[in-house]
Design a protein around this motif. Structure first.
Motif, PDB file in Angstrom:
ATOM      1  N   ALA A  71       0.853  -1.190   0.000  1.00 60.04           N
ATOM      2  CA  ALA A  71       0.000   0.000   0.000  1.00 60.04           C
ATOM      3  C   ALA A  71       0.887   1.237   0.000  1.00 60.04           C
ATOM      4  CB  ALA A  71      -0.911  -0.002   1.224  1.00 60.04           C
ATOM      5  N   ALA A  72       0.744   2.080  -1.023  1.00 63.25           N
ATOM      6  CA  ALA A  72       1.573   3.289  -1.150  1.00 63.25           C
ATOM      7  C   ALA A  72       0.723   4.537  -0.955  1.00 63.25           C
ATOM      8  CB  ALA A  72       2.253   3.318  -2.520  1.00 63.25           C
ATOM      9  N   GLN A  73       1.357   5.578  -0.461  1.00 62.84           N
ATOM     10  CA  GLN A  73       0.678   6.853  -0.262  1.00 62.84           C
ATOM     11  C   GLN A  73       0.974   7.764  -1.450  1.00 62.84           C
ATOM     12  OE1 GLN A  73      -1.379   7.083   2.419  1.00 62.84           O
ATOM     13  NE2 GLN A  73      -0.714   4.968   2.728  1.00 62.84           N
ATOM     14  N   GLY A  74      -0.065   8.297  -2.061  1.00 68.85           N
ATOM     15  CA  GLY A  74       0.115   9.186  -3.204  1.00 68.85           C
ATOM     16  C   GLY A  74      -1.208   9.771  -3.616  1.00 68.85           C
ATOM     17  N   LYS A  75      -1.157  10.868  -4.346  1.00 68.38           N
ATOM     18  CA  LYS A  75      -2.377  11.544  -4.758  1.00 68.38           C
ATOM     19  C   LYS A  75      -3.027  10.821  -5.927  1.00 68.38           C
ATOM     20  CE  LYS A  75      -4.189  16.011  -6.270  1.00 68.38           C
ATOM     21  NZ  LYS A  75      -3.866  17.418  -6.645  1.00 68.38           N
ATOM     22  N   LEU A  76      -4.333  10.574  -5.805  1.00 62.24           N
ATOM     23  CA  LEU A  76      -5.122   9.996  -6.882  1.00 62.24           C
ATOM     24  C   LEU A  76      -6.169  11.007  -7.322  1.00 62.24           C
ATOM     25  CD1 LEU A  76      -5.937   6.367  -5.634  1.00 62.24           C
ATOM     26  CD2 LEU A  76      -4.401   6.991  -7.498  1.00 62.24           C
ATOM     27  N   THR A  77      -6.355  11.123  -8.637  1.00 60.37           N
ATOM     28  CA  THR A  77      -7.443  11.946  -9.156  1.00 60.37           C
ATOM     29  C   THR A  77      -8.629  11.036  -9.395  1.00 60.37           C
ATOM     30  OG1 THR A  77      -5.891  13.478 -10.219  1.00 60.37           O
ATOM     31  CG2 THR A  77      -8.174  13.504 -10.996  1.00 60.37           C
ATOM     32  N   ILE A  78      -9.602  11.100  -8.487  1.00 62.83           N
ATOM     33  CA  ILE A  78     -10.762  10.208  -8.543  1.00 62.83           C
ATOM     34  C   ILE A  78     -11.884  10.882  -9.319  1.00 62.83           C
ATOM     35  CG2 ILE A  78     -12.513   9.022  -7.172  1.00 62.83           C
ATOM     36  CD1 ILE A  78     -10.398   8.775  -4.963  1.00 62.83           C
ATOM     37  N   LEU A  79     -12.375  10.192 -10.334  1.00 65.93           N
ATOM     38  CA  LEU A  79     -13.439  10.707 -11.189  1.00 65.93           C
ATOM     39  C   LEU A  79     -14.807  10.190 -10.774  1.00 65.93           C
ATOM     40  CD1 LEU A  79     -11.604  10.151 -14.602  1.00 65.93           C
ATOM     41  CD2 LEU A  79     -11.739  12.283 -13.304  1.00 65.93           C
ATOM     42  N   TYR A  80     -14.831   9.001 -10.168  1.00 63.56           N
ATOM     43  CA  TYR A  80     -16.105   8.394  -9.754  1.00 63.56           C
ATOM     44  C   TYR A  80     -15.805   7.296  -8.749  1.00 63.56           C
ATOM     45  CZ  TYR A  80     -20.493   5.811  -9.835  1.00 63.56           C
ATOM     46  OH  TYR A  80     -21.660   5.179  -9.454  1.00 63.56           O
ATOM     47  N   GLU A  81     -16.712   7.132  -7.772  1.00 61.65           N
ATOM     48  CA  GLU A  81     -16.552   6.037  -6.818  1.00 61.65           C
ATOM     49  C   GLU A  81     -17.909   5.657  -6.229  1.00 61.65           C
ATOM     50  OE1 GLU A  81     -13.909   4.728  -2.905  1.00 61.65           O
ATOM     51  OE2 GLU A  81     -14.035   6.849  -3.455  1.00 61.65           O
ATOM     52  N   ASP A  82     -18.138   4.352  -6.080  1.00 66.01           N
ATOM     53  CA  ASP A  82     -19.263   3.847  -5.310  1.00 66.01           C
ATOM     54  C   ASP A  82     -18.811   2.551  -4.636  1.00 66.01           C
ATOM     55  OD1 ASP A  82     -19.475   1.774  -7.201  1.00 66.01           O
ATOM     56  OD2 ASP A  82     -21.139   2.708  -8.272  1.00 66.01           O
ATOM     57  N   LYS A  83     -19.751   1.754  -4.179  1.00 69.49           N
ATOM     58  CA  LYS A  83     -19.408   0.539  -3.444  1.00 69.49           C
ATOM     59  C   LYS A  83     -18.563  -0.422  -4.257  1.00 69.49           C
ATOM     60  CE  LYS A  83     -21.598  -3.532  -1.350  1.00 69.49           C
ATOM     61  NZ  LYS A  83     -22.891  -4.209  -1.027  1.00 69.49           N
ATOM     62  N   ASN A  84     -18.786  -0.457  -5.563  1.00 69.88           N
ATOM     63  CA  ASN A  84     -18.164  -1.480  -6.409  1.00 69.88           C
ATOM     64  C   ASN A  84     -17.080  -0.960  -7.342  1.00 69.88           C
ATOM     65  OD1 ASN A  84     -20.030  -3.720  -5.631  1.00 69.88           O
ATOM     66  ND2 ASN A  84     -21.541  -2.312  -6.489  1.00 69.88           N
ATOM     67  N   TRP A  85     -17.113   0.334  -7.680  1.00 65.69           N
ATOM     68  CA  TRP A  85     -16.246   0.861  -8.725  1.00 65.69           C
ATOM     69  C   TRP A  85     -15.433   2.060  -8.242  1.00 65.69           C
ATOM     70  CZ3 TRP A  85     -16.713  -2.932 -11.876  1.00 65.69           C
ATOM     71  CH2 TRP A  85     -17.960  -3.524 -12.105  1.00 65.69           C
ATOM     72  N   LEU A  86     -14.223   2.142  -8.754  1.00 68.54           N
ATOM     73  CA  LEU A  86     -13.377   3.314  -8.568  1.00 68.54           C
ATOM     74  C   LEU A  86     -12.824   3.669  -9.943  1.00 68.54           C
ATOM     75  CD1 LEU A  86     -12.017   5.263  -6.489  1.00 68.54           C
ATOM     76  CD2 LEU A  86     -10.067   3.685  -6.501  1.00 68.54           C
ATOM     77  N   ILE A  87     -13.029   4.911 -10.370  1.00 65.69           N
ATOM     78  CA  ILE A  87     -12.539   5.360 -11.671  1.00 65.69           C
ATOM     79  C   ILE A  87     -11.573   6.514 -11.425  1.00 65.69           C
ATOM     80  CG2 ILE A  87     -13.135   6.199 -13.969  1.00 65.69           C
ATOM     81  CD1 ILE A  87     -15.922   5.050 -13.594  1.00 65.69           C
ATOM     82  N   VAL A  88     -10.342   6.388 -11.934  1.00 66.22           N
ATOM     83  CA  VAL A  88      -9.312   7.392 -11.686  1.00 66.22           C
ATOM     84  C   VAL A  88      -8.714   7.891 -12.995  1.00 66.22           C
ATOM     85  CG1 VAL A  88      -8.750   6.329  -9.465  1.00 66.22           C
ATOM     86  CG2 VAL A  88      -7.430   5.701 -11.497  1.00 66.22           C
ATOM     87  N   ASP A  89      -8.065   9.039 -12.915  1.00 66.54           N
ATOM     88  CA  ASP A  89      -7.342   9.621 -14.043  1.00 66.54           C
ATOM     89  C   ASP A  89      -5.860   9.367 -13.818  1.00 66.54           C
ATOM     90  OD1 ASP A  89      -6.262  11.130 -16.063  1.00 66.54           O
ATOM     91  OD2 ASP A  89      -7.097  13.050 -15.408  1.00 66.54           O
ATOM     92  N   LYS A  90      -5.309   8.403 -14.535  1.00 66.30           N
ATOM     93  CA  LYS A  90      -3.894   8.029 -14.372  1.00 66.30           C
ATOM     94  C   LYS A  90      -2.992   9.008 -15.110  1.00 66.30           C
ATOM     95  CE  LYS A  90      -1.655   4.886 -16.806  1.00 66.30           C
ATOM     96  NZ  LYS A  90      -0.327   5.532 -17.058  1.00 66.30           N
ATOM     97  N   ILE A  91      -1.923   9.434 -14.465  1.00 67.26           N
ATOM     98  CA  ILE A  91      -0.973  10.324 -15.126  1.00 67.26           C
ATOM     99  C   ILE A  91      -0.041   9.521 -16.031  1.00 67.26           C
ATOM    100  CG2 ILE A  91      -1.029  12.028 -13.264  1.00 67.26           C
ATOM    101  CD1 ILE A  91       1.683  10.880 -12.325  1.00 67.26           C
ATOM    102  N   ALA A  92       0.443  10.146 -17.087  1.00 68.72           N
ATOM    103  CA  ALA A  92       1.416   9.498 -17.973  1.00 68.72           C
ATOM    104  C   ALA A  92       2.698   9.237 -17.199  1.00 68.72           C
ATOM    105  CB  ALA A  92       1.694  10.390 -19.175  1.00 68.72           C
ATOM    106  N   GLY A  93       3.280   8.076 -17.423  1.00 68.85           N
ATOM    107  CA  GLY A  93       4.515   7.715 -16.748  1.00 68.85           C
ATOM    108  C   GLY A  93       4.309   6.785 -15.573  1.00 68.85           C
ATOM    109  N   MET A  94       3.069   6.656 -15.111  1.00 69.53           N
ATOM    110  CA  MET A  94       2.771   5.763 -13.989  1.00 69.53           C
ATOM    111  C   MET A  94       2.409   4.376 -14.524  1.00 69.53           C
ATOM    112  SD  MET A  94      -0.206   5.979 -11.058  1.00 69.53           S
ATOM    113  CE  MET A  94       0.480   7.414 -10.222  1.00 69.53           C
TER     114      MET A  94
END
Length: 289
Positions: A71-94
């Motif tokens: 488990a790493a600590q870092g900033k995530l850009t979350i676009l949507y979340e509910d009980k079942n789904w997490l949608i994020v905006d991944k940066i280039a290079g990751m």
């Protein structure tokens, strides 16, 4: 994790009810081997138990964790979340998932860190839409194995992915479909259009022409590795910055590809979830010049 379904049909087995609601055969096999519990009414039961109309069936599964995923600590850009789904905006290079060269600072590591901080019971992120390391944009993550199995069973027409790409040259057609099979020779990471490859269909629309380059919106009808990059290279218009496919490196240092829109039918609610995310700064700068 715990889910409940109500049988709205005539009398049927627990297995048929769960399969009809989108659960995977793999998950049912896990339950059969003792990796979960099914409750009908108030009593544990087998998958062969008959369920009456309007009777509820509850599925209980052990919490998920994988100690091999840090488990790493870092900033995530979350676009949507509910009980079942997490949608994020991944940066280039990751990098999206852990591998031999990086097991601690991938998107999966950061998502697990986020789930830990959020107090989630399930701590294994299931990547549904994986992106290449240097492709930016939307990544869909199932927060548990039930969601993962159900999303894999929805019809392709109910799952749409759109990208924005900057390609070399001015495309003659404002809209076209590239239908060319893709494969690879031996263990080479580079893919190619070849007669013995797998079916691959890419649709695109020209959104803007910037000097000697074109901004295109792309829809994938299949999901082959490097599909967009291979297809545009095959028609003589490689993506800017795409070193692997001979793209021009003067204005971009990574492939100019961004997953900007996702629309899919949520198998739990039977409603569509749709998200978009803006172009990253490096691609915006190219468009401004």
């Amino acid at each position: 994790m715990e889910y409940t379904w109500t049988n709205s049909e005539i009398k049927q087995t627990v297995k048929k009810l769960l399969l009809a609601n989108g659960l995977s055969q793999r998950l049912l096999n896990q339950i059969r081997r003792g990796g979960g519990e099914v409750i009908v009414g108030t009593k544990p039961c087998k998958l062969t138990t008959m369920v009456a109309c309007n009777q509820a069936v509850t599925l209980k599964l052990p919490n998920e964790n994988n100690d091999d995923i840090v488990a790493a600590q870092g900033k995530l850009t979350i676009l949507y979340e509910d009980k079942n789904w997490l949608i994020v905006d991944k940066i280039a290079g990751m990098t999206t998932v852990p591998g031999p060269s990086n097991r601690e600072t991938t998107l999966v590591n950061y998502v697990k860190g986020y789930l830990v901080e959020s107090g989630s019971d399930d701590l294994v992120p299931h990547i549904i839409t994986r992106l290449d390391r240097f492709t930016s944009g939307i990544v869909l993550i199932a927060k548990n194995k039930v969601a993962q199995g159900m999303i894999d069973k929805i019809d392709r027409k109910d799952f749409e992915k759109y990208y924005l790409a900057i390609v070399e040259g001015n495309l003659l057609s404002g809209h076209a479909i590239i239908n060319k099979p893709i494969g690879r020779k031996d263990s080479n990471i580079r893919r190619e259009v070849m007669s013995g490859g797998k079916k691959a269909i890419t649709e695109y629309w020209v959104k803007n022409r910037i000097g000697d380059n074109s901004l295109v919106m792309v829809k994938l009808h299949t999901g082959r590795t490097h599909q967009i990059r291979v297809h545009f290279d095959s028609i003589g218009h490689p993506l800017l910055g795409d070193k692997l496919y001979a793209g021009n490196l003067d204005r971009m240092t990574r492939q100019a590809l961004h997953a900007f829109k996702l629309k899919f039918l949520d198998p739990f609610t039977q409603k569509y979830i749709e998200v978009e995310c803006d172009l990253p700064e490096d691609m915006l700068q190219v468009l401004k010049k």
